[in-house]
Design a protein around this motif. Structure first.
Motif, mmCIF file in Angstrom:
data_model
loop_
_atom_site.group_PDB
_atom_site.id
_atom_site.type_symbol
_atom_site.label_atom_id
_atom_site.label_comp_id
_atom_site.label_asym_id
_atom_site.label_seq_id
_atom_site.Cartn_x
_atom_site.Cartn_y
_atom_site.Cartn_z
ATOM 1 N N ASN A 160 0.830 -1.205 0.000
ATOM 2 C CA ASN A 160 0.000 0.000 0.000
ATOM 3 C C ASN A 160 0.864 1.254 0.000
ATOM 4 O O ASN A 160 0.595 2.219 -0.725
ATOM 5 C CB ASN A 160 -0.924 0.004 1.215
ATOM 6 N N GLU A 161 1.909 1.270 0.806
ATOM 7 C CA GLU A 161 2.800 2.426 0.875
ATOM 8 C C GLU A 161 3.500 2.662 -0.459
ATOM 9 O O GLU A 161 3.605 3.793 -0.929
ATOM 10 C CB GLU A 161 3.832 2.223 1.985
ATOM 11 N N VAL A 162 3.969 1.586 -1.059
ATOM 12 C CA VAL A 162 4.661 1.699 -2.339
ATOM 13 C C VAL A 162 3.704 2.146 -3.441
ATOM 14 O O VAL A 162 4.063 2.928 -4.327
ATOM 15 C CB VAL A 162 5.329 0.362 -2.700
ATOM 16 N N ASN A 163 2.462 1.678 -3.386
ATOM 17 C CA ASN A 163 1.483 2.033 -4.405
ATOM 18 C C ASN A 163 1.215 3.534 -4.423
ATOM 19 O O ASN A 163 1.225 4.167 -5.488
ATOM 20 C CB ASN A 163 0.185 1.268 -4.161
ATOM 21 N N VAL A 164 0.979 4.128 -3.245
ATOM 22 C CA VAL A 164 0.712 5.564 -3.216
ATOM 23 C C VAL A 164 1.960 6.341 -3.601
ATOM 24 O O VAL A 164 1.888 7.389 -4.266
ATOM 25 C CB VAL A 164 0.181 5.999 -1.828
ATOM 26 N N LEU A 165 3.132 5.826 -3.253
ATOM 27 C CA LEU A 165 4.373 6.500 -3.627
ATOM 28 C C LEU A 165 4.574 6.476 -5.140
ATOM 29 O O LEU A 165 4.965 7.482 -5.747
ATOM 30 C CB LEU A 165 5.545 5.816 -2.928
ATOM 31 N N ASN A 166 4.287 5.356 -5.770
ATOM 32 C CA ASN A 166 4.415 5.260 -7.232
ATOM 33 C C ASN A 166 3.471 6.218 -7.945
ATOM 34 O O ASN A 166 3.809 6.796 -8.985
ATOM 35 C CB ASN A 166 4.143 3.831 -7.690
ATOM 36 N N ARG A 167 2.298 6.402 -7.393
ATOM 37 C CA ARG A 167 1.332 7.298 -8.025
ATOM 38 C C ARG A 167 1.770 8.760 -7.893
ATOM 39 O O ARG A 167 1.551 9.568 -8.797
ATOM 40 C CB ARG A 167 -0.049 7.081 -7.423
ATOM 41 N N ILE A 168 2.389 9.105 -6.775
ATOM 42 C CA ILE A 168 2.912 10.464 -6.617
ATOM 43 C C ILE A 168 4.091 10.677 -7.568
ATOM 44 O O ILE A 168 4.228 11.745 -8.183
ATOM 45 C CB ILE A 168 3.325 10.713 -5.156
ATOM 46 N N ILE A 169 4.959 9.669 -7.700
ATOM 47 C CA ILE A 169 6.085 9.766 -8.642
ATOM 48 C C ILE A 169 5.561 9.976 -10.059
ATOM 49 O O ILE A 169 6.120 10.755 -10.835
ATOM 50 C CB ILE A 169 6.961 8.499 -8.563
ATOM 51 N N ASN A 170 4.482 9.288 -10.410
ATOM 52 C CA ASN A 170 3.893 9.459 -11.735
ATOM 53 C C ASN A 170 3.376 10.884 -11.928
ATOM 54 O O ASN A 170 3.496 11.458 -13.017
ATOM 55 C CB ASN A 170 2.758 8.455 -11.929
ATOM 56 N N GLN A 171 2.812 11.473 -10.865
ATOM 57 C CA GLN A 171 2.381 12.867 -10.928
ATOM 58 C C GLN A 171 3.571 13.780 -11.203
ATOM 59 O O GLN A 171 3.489 14.714 -12.012
ATOM 60 C CB GLN A 171 1.709 13.260 -9.603
ATOM 61 N N VAL A 172 4.700 13.517 -10.540
ATOM 62 C CA VAL A 172 5.917 14.308 -10.768
ATOM 63 C C VAL A 172 6.391 14.138 -12.217
ATOM 64 O O VAL A 172 6.794 15.110 -12.866
ATOM 65 C CB VAL A 172 7.020 13.892 -9.775
ATOM 66 N N ALA A 173 6.329 12.914 -12.732
ATOM 67 C CA ALA A 173 6.757 12.663 -14.112
ATOM 68 C C ALA A 173 5.896 13.441 -15.106
ATOM 69 O O ALA A 173 6.403 14.001 -16.081
ATOM 70 C CB ALA A 173 6.701 11.164 -14.410
ATOM 71 N N ILE A 174 4.583 13.486 -14.860
ATOM 72 C CA ILE A 174 3.681 14.229 -15.751
ATOM 73 C C ILE A 174 4.006 15.717 -15.701
ATOM 74 O O ILE A 174 4.032 16.401 -16.732
ATOM 75 C CB ILE A 174 2.215 13.968 -15.351
ATOM 76 N N ALA A 175 4.278 16.232 -14.502
ATOM 77 C CA ALA A 175 4.634 17.646 -14.373
ATOM 78 C C ALA A 175 5.944 17.952 -15.082
ATOM 79 O O ALA A 175 6.114 19.030 -15.670
ATOM 80 C CB ALA A 175 4.727 18.023 -12.894
ATOM 81 N N GLU A 176 6.880 17.007 -15.056
ATOM 82 C CA GLU A 176 8.154 17.211 -15.755
ATOM 83 C C GLU A 176 7.949 17.261 -17.268
ATOM 84 O O GLU A 176 8.576 18.069 -17.955
ATOM 85 C CB GLU A 176 9.123 16.095 -15.390
ATOM 86 N N VAL A 177 7.076 16.396 -17.779
ATOM 87 C CA VAL A 177 6.787 16.421 -19.213
ATOM 88 C C VAL A 177 6.167 17.762 -19.615
ATOM 89 O O VAL A 177 6.512 18.345 -20.650
ATOM 90 C CB VAL A 177 5.853 15.255 -19.588
ATOM 91 N N GLN A 178 5.254 18.255 -18.775
ATOM 92 C CA GLN A 178 4.633 19.547 -19.057
ATOM 93 C C GLN A 178 5.667 20.668 -19.005
ATOM 94 O O GLN A 178 5.666 21.574 -19.854
ATOM 95 C CB GLN A 178 3.513 19.819 -18.036
ATOM 96 N N ALA A 179 6.583 20.604 -18.031
ATOM 97 C CA ALA A 179 7.643 21.614 -17.946
ATOM 98 C C ALA A 179 8.553 21.558 -19.162
ATOM 99 O O ALA A 179 8.976 22.598 -19.691
ATOM 100 C CB ALA A 179 8.444 21.414 -16.668
ATOM 101 N N ALA A 180 8.861 20.320 -19.625
ATOM 102 C CA ALA A 180 9.696 20.179 -20.817
ATOM 103 C C ALA A 180 9.000 20.760 -22.041
ATOM 104 O O ALA A 180 9.638 21.393 -22.898
ATOM 105 C CB ALA A 180 10.030 18.702 -21.039
ATOM 106 N N ARG A 181 7.695 20.547 -22.126
ATOM 107 C CA ARG A 181 6.944 21.100 -23.253
ATOM 108 C C ARG A 181 6.948 22.622 -23.216
ATOM 109 O O ARG A 181 7.124 23.283 -24.245
ATOM 110 C CB ARG A 181 5.508 20.565 -23.212
#
Length: 352
Positions: free
Chosen positions: A196-217
């Motif tokens: 459960n802890e890892v699952n919520v952490l992975n989802r937050i990391i994915n949010q960071v990845a999406i924000a990075e893609v938007q910043a790169a764009r």
């Protein structure tokens, strides 16, 4: 009796005929167990039997129910993992996409739980410790119109950020605070809690990845803030001027034409001239399927045009717009072409 005897001879000849064709016979050598003679007083060596089946101890229920470990997925470019990490923790490193790291991660944390409609409570003034509200999870049952969601459990987490003194990296740790099952008889194991802890952490990391893609764009679009501007070419005709060399501008224009709905009908590299055809754009079926906008509309009538490139001030390039007969377009019309061309450059991520 004589007829019977002749028949028997014929049959015997036919049956024995195969011997004339089988010149060689293949014999499979027989294998046998070799028994060693061991002199008295010496230990007899072990000889493995051909069909021995080793004894296997029965598997206990605890081992049989073991689940594979849940892994933290460092999918964001700024994220990394420490070796032999025991906690549910990931590290983030500052890069060109994150900017100031701590505010960036704090914002992504808030954005993630806001999108999930989960309350996030800040526990300290520095914004390093947070607690979430109840996150309810459900299981689907039925199908189509009769499909329903049945609540299974709900969880609460603590999220802790630990920045390094230099500010270029920080860790994020998720800890399960509370868990409640809605299904009678089910219990949460230590391995399930870690999952459960890892699952919520992975989802937050994915949010960071999406924000990075938007910043790169956005950075890519910012790079597209090129030097293109209205001006005059060496002959004094209205043109669009860029600081890019003619070779670069020539190749970039070819990539820009689809965004402007211009079709190249011919070109002459020796005189740096593109012959193009323009048609008012419409949103085709492919752009509709891929959710892309229609090409930008130019303030031109449908027809044939020429784009002539020439050197400007030694290193730059002048893009002159002409009609099909080679006459320069009016200055006001060339100036009106500036805005849609800049928009197309930004959309294509080109350099002008």
């Amino acid at each position: 009796m004589q007829k019977w005897a002749k028949g028997c001879v014929a049959v015997s000849v036919l049956l024995s005929g195969c011997a004339f064709f089988d010149k060689e016979t293949t014999e499979t050598p027989s294998t046998s167990q070799v028994n060693l003679r061991i002199p008295e007083g010496l230990a007899k060596p072990n000889q493995p039997a051909a069909f021995d089946i080793p004894a296997v101890a029965p598997v206990s229920g605890q081992i049989a129910n073991k689940k594979p470990p849940t892994l933290i997925l460092a999918t964001a470019s700024s994220s990394r993992l420490e070796e032999e990490e025991k906690l549910s923790r990931v590290w983030f490193e500052r890069n060109d996409l994150t900017g100031d790291l701590l505010p960036f991660i704090q914002q992504q944390l808030r954005d993630f739980f806001a999108a999930q409609q989960v309350e996030l409570t800040q526990l300290d003034d520095a914004g390093l410790r947070y607690e979430t509200g109840w996150i309810q999870r459900s299981r689907s049952s039925g199908f189509w119109l009769w499909k329903s969601e049945n609540p299974v459990d709900q969880v609460r987490y603590q999220i802790e950020l630990a920045p390094r003194p230099h500010g270029r990296s920080l860790s994020m740790t998720s800890t399960l605070l509370e868990h409640q099952y809605f299904v009678a008889g089910e219990q949460l194991t230590a391995q399930d809690a870690k999952a459960n802890e890892v699952n919520v952490l992975n989802r937050i990391i994915n949010q960071v990845a999406i924000a990075e893609v938007q910043a790169a764009r956005e950075q890519r679009l910012a790079v597209a803030e090129v030097s293109l501007e209205p001006g005059l070419d060496q002959a004094g005709n209205p043109a669009l001027i860029t600081r890019q060399p003619t070779d670069v501008t020539w190749s970039q224009l070819e990539l820009l034409f689809p965004e402007l709905n211009l079709t190249v009908t011919d070109f002459d590299r020796s005189v740096l001239t593109y012959y193009v055809s323009y048609t008012k754009p419409t949103r085709g079926i492919w752009r509709t399927i891929t959710f892309r906008d229609a090409p930008l509309s130019l303030p031109l009538e449908d027809g044939e045009y020429q784009l002539v490139l020439s050197r400007h001030n030694g290193t730059g390039t002048a893009i002159s717009w002409q009609d099909k007969s080679g006459e320069p377009l009016p200055p006001a019309l060339v100036s009106a072409l500036y805005e849609p061309m800049v928009a197309a450059i930004r959309a294509a991520g080109l350099e002008f």
